[in-house]
Design a protein around this motif. Structure first.
Motif: not given
Length: 166
Positions: A16-18, A21-25, A163-166
């Motif tokens: 969950l922390i990872a 972190y990934f989502y916020s980044n 591409t990244v947003s998809e």
């Protein structure tokens, strides 16, 4: 051997922390890119600050490409300003030359030698104007090339973002 509940809970918490972190980044980098692109679209390009990047991932590479685009557009704006200054100077010179030619024509109407001299000056001025027009044409060609490069780079950035947003 049966999994321990504490290990499962720690594993879930770590995941969950990872993910957070990934989502916020991801959101942070996407927000930076969106802000810069919106500023580029709606305000003075000279006030747009480049995005800090280390080219460590696709987002950072898109930031790098956006910085390149900003740089190209700024260069294009600088060249356009120089082009405008050149045209303004040439127009001023032409006005001054036109006024001088008019004054000289009146003064030189007294004799054939003066008329021939004025005609030679006019021919030289015409050649000078032709040379300046050729210079302006070259600057315009360079400007078109820079605009085309900038548009291509912007499209590449937008495609990468999509591409990244998809």
């Amino acid at each position: 051997m049966e999994p321990r509940p504490l290990a499962i809970i720690l594993n879930i918490i770590t995941q969950l922390i990872a993910m957070i972190y990934f989502y916020s980044n991801f959101i942070k980098k996407n927000k930076k890119m969106t802000e810069v692109l919106n500023k580029m679209n709606s305000s003075n390009l000279l006030k747009v600050n480049p995005i800090d990047t280390d080219i460590s991932d696709e987002f950072a590479y898109n930031h790098f490409l956006t910085n390149q685009l900003i740089s190209m557009f700024r260069s294009l704006l600088f060249q356009t300003a120089e082009f405008g200054k050149t045209i303004s100077k040439n127009a001023s010179d032409l006005m001054r030359i036109s006024n001088e030619t008019e004054s000289t024509s009146i003064e030189q109407s007294t004799g054939i030698k003066e008329i021939v001299s004025t005609m030679e000056n006019a021919t030289n001025l015409s050649h000078n104007i032709e040379n300046r027009i050729n210079d302006v044409t070259e600057i315009a060609k360079l400007t078109v090339e820079k605009v085309t490069q900038g548009s291509d780079l912007l499209q590449k950035s937008l495609d990468s973002i999509a591409t990244v947003s998809e």
